[in-house]
Design a protein around this motif. Structure first.
Motif, short mmCIF file in Angstrom:
data_model
loop_
_atom_site.label_atom_id
_atom_site.label_comp_id
_atom_site.label_asym_id
_atom_site.label_seq_id
_atom_site.Cartn_x
_atom_site.Cartn_y
_atom_site.Cartn_z
N VAL A 238 95.11 -42.39 -11.62
CA VAL A 238 95.19 -43.43 -12.65
C VAL A 238 95.14 -44.81 -11.99
O VAL A 238 94.49 -45.74 -12.50
CB VAL A 238 96.47 -43.26 -13.49
CG1 VAL A 238 96.70 -44.49 -14.37
CG2 VAL A 238 96.38 -42.01 -14.35
N GLN A 239 95.83 -44.97 -10.85
CA GLN A 239 95.79 -46.24 -10.14
C GLN A 239 94.36 -46.61 -9.75
O GLN A 239 93.94 -47.76 -9.92
CB GLN A 239 96.66 -46.17 -8.88
CG GLN A 239 98.15 -46.28 -9.12
CD GLN A 239 98.91 -46.32 -7.83
OE1 GLN A 239 99.06 -45.30 -7.14
NE2 GLN A 239 99.39 -47.49 -7.45
N ILE A 240 93.62 -45.65 -9.23
CA ILE A 240 92.24 -45.91 -8.83
C ILE A 240 91.39 -46.28 -10.05
O ILE A 240 90.61 -47.24 -10.01
CB ILE A 240 91.65 -44.68 -8.11
CG1 ILE A 240 92.35 -44.46 -6.77
CG2 ILE A 240 90.14 -44.84 -7.90
CD1 ILE A 240 91.92 -43.22 -6.04
N ASP A 241 91.55 -45.53 -11.12
CA ASP A 241 90.77 -45.82 -12.33
C ASP A 241 91.09 -47.21 -12.88
O ASP A 241 90.19 -47.93 -13.35
CB ASP A 241 91.05 -44.75 -13.39
CG ASP A 241 90.48 -43.39 -13.01
OD1 ASP A 241 89.55 -43.36 -12.17
OD2 ASP A 241 90.96 -42.37 -13.54
N ASP A 242 92.37 -47.60 -12.82
CA ASP A 242 92.75 -48.94 -13.29
C ASP A 242 92.09 -50.02 -12.43
O ASP A 242 91.60 -51.03 -12.96
CB ASP A 242 94.27 -49.10 -13.26
CG ASP A 242 94.96 -48.30 -14.36
OD1 ASP A 242 94.27 -47.87 -15.30
OD2 ASP A 242 96.19 -48.11 -14.26
N LEU A 243 92.08 -49.84 -11.12
CA LEU A 243 91.45 -50.81 -10.23
C LEU A 243 89.96 -50.91 -10.49
O LEU A 243 89.37 -51.99 -10.46
CB LEU A 243 91.72 -50.44 -8.77
CG LEU A 243 93.16 -50.59 -8.28
CD1 LEU A 243 93.32 -49.98 -6.90
CD2 LEU A 243 93.57 -52.06 -8.25
N LEU A 244 89.33 -49.77 -10.76
CA LEU A 244 87.90 -49.77 -11.09
C LEU A 244 87.64 -50.49 -12.40
O LEU A 244 86.72 -51.32 -12.51
CB LEU A 244 87.39 -48.32 -11.18
CG LEU A 244 87.17 -47.59 -9.86
CD1 LEU A 244 86.98 -46.10 -10.11
CD2 LEU A 244 85.94 -48.16 -9.13
N GLN A 245 88.45 -50.20 -13.40
CA GLN A 245 88.26 -50.81 -14.71
C GLN A 245 88.47 -52.32 -14.67
O GLN A 245 87.77 -53.09 -15.33
CB GLN A 245 89.21 -50.18 -15.73
CG GLN A 245 89.00 -50.66 -17.16
CD GLN A 245 89.87 -49.91 -18.15
OE1 GLN A 245 90.65 -49.05 -17.78
NE2 GLN A 245 89.73 -50.25 -19.43
N GLU A 246 89.44 -52.76 -13.85
CA GLU A 246 89.73 -54.18 -13.75
C GLU A 246 88.78 -54.91 -12.81
O GLU A 246 88.81 -56.14 -12.74
CB GLU A 246 91.18 -54.37 -13.29
CG GLU A 246 92.20 -53.87 -14.32
CD GLU A 246 93.61 -53.84 -13.75
OE1 GLU A 246 93.80 -54.32 -12.60
OE2 GLU A 246 94.52 -53.34 -14.44
N GLY A 247 87.96 -54.17 -12.07
CA GLY A 247 86.96 -54.79 -11.22
C GLY A 247 87.39 -55.13 -9.82
O GLY A 247 86.64 -55.78 -9.08
N TRP A 248 88.59 -54.70 -9.40
CA TRP A 248 89.03 -55.00 -8.05
C TRP A 248 88.32 -54.16 -7.01
O TRP A 248 88.21 -54.55 -5.84
CB TRP A 248 90.54 -54.78 -7.93
CG TRP A 248 91.34 -55.70 -8.80
CD1 TRP A 248 92.02 -55.36 -9.93
CD2 TRP A 248 91.54 -57.10 -8.64
NE1 TRP A 248 92.63 -56.46 -10.48
CE2 TRP A 248 92.35 -57.55 -9.70
CE3 TRP A 248 91.10 -58.03 -7.69
CZ2 TRP A 248 92.74 -58.88 -9.84
CZ3 TRP A 248 91.49 -59.36 -7.83
CH2 TRP A 248 92.29 -59.77 -8.89
#
Length: 282
Positions: A238-248
């Motif tokens: 979930v952490q990785i997916d959040d970073l991807l979604q936020e563009g980091w």
């Protein structure tokens, strides 16, 4: 001097073809510079719960004075590194520190030597050392020093981890150091990182595992059920997916990558910009 050797230990540990060589040369009054190479032809560790085989390991430190400035380059390399059957080589990591002011280093070395001659309480040694470092920081920063990880290239069973990072200061003065906003604007840097998603997932899962251990009533056990391990892995995903979604970070197939730049008091990560002060508070 040069050293060659072979060491064999009990309990299944072996070191073969050791080679060490170093040189120490005078540079400025009161200051010498050293360079050296250390190599191991073979390392073998055979234990009931661990099997390591490594070949052609090397560590090199090269000091290069030029004028009144010093550069230091460090290289680690491994041609073969196998842990429990998984390959983590060939790998190489290069570091460098550039534009170190020699006169300031000589003075700092003398001050540290004087400090060691004083009978300070153990609790005060670290404080006194930090105070000396801060005292000489303006002079060290005045010549725009830099630190870099010039090359990160580590093999893993899921694919290589590659990257680089360069950090430095430009135009920093003693007056700037007293103003946080000013010295932050003097920082410059850039870098990039690319790694398999599986490696990022394993690293973040380990972070989740450590947090769970710290929160546990009895962290000494360190054992998790398969269901708990899956929960930790899911949280990391979930952490990785959040970073991807936020563009980091960005995805390229099963690889993740990010690019950063530091300038004018701003940190830009994958095109997203925030003040360095805000980044440091995260």
């Amino acid at each position: 001097f040069d050293v060659l050797g072979k060491l064999e230990f009990d309990l299944g540990k072996t070191l073969r073809d050791l080679h060490a060589a170093n040189t120490i040369a005078p540079w400025l009054p009161g200051l010498k510079v050293a360079s050296g190479d250390f190599a191991v032809g073979q390392v073998r560790v055979e234990l009931p719960d661990l099997d390591i085989e490594a070949r052609d390991l090397g560590l090199s430190v090269q000091s290069r004075p030029e004028g009144g400035l010093l550069e230091v380059h460090l290289t680690y390399r491994a041609r073969v590194l196998r842990v429990d059957g998984a390959d983590y080589a060939p790998s190489q990591v290069d570091f460098s520190v550039t534009r170190l002011d020699g006169k300031t280093l000589a003075t700092l070395q003398q001050d540290l030597a004087g400090l060691s001659g004083k009978d300070l309480p153990e609790a005060m040694i670290g404080i006194a050392t930090a105070a000396l470092m801060m005292q000489h920081l303006p002079a060290l920063a005045a010549v725009d020093p830099g630190f870099a990880m010039d090359r990160l290239d580590i093999a893993t069973p899921s694919g290589p981890v590659t990257g680089r990072l360069a950090l430095g200061v430009q135009g920093l003065t003693a007056a700037d150091i007293d103003s946080r906003g000013t010295w932050l604007r003097r920082l410059v840097g850039d870098g990039e990182l690319s790694l398999p998603r599986a490696v990022a997932l394993a690293l973040l899962t380990q972070v989740q595992r450590q947090k769970a251990l710290e929160a546990a009533e009895d962290p000494a056990t360190g054992d998790f059920t398969p269901e708990q391990e899956q929960t930790l892995a899911d949280a990391a995903a979930v952490q990785i997916d959040d970073l991807l979604q936020e563009g980091w970070i960005a995805a390229d197939g099963e690889r993740l990558r990010t690019v950063l730049k530091l300038a004018d008091g701003l940190l830009t990560v994958n095109g997203k910009t925030l003040p360095i002060g805000g980044a440091l508070s995260l």
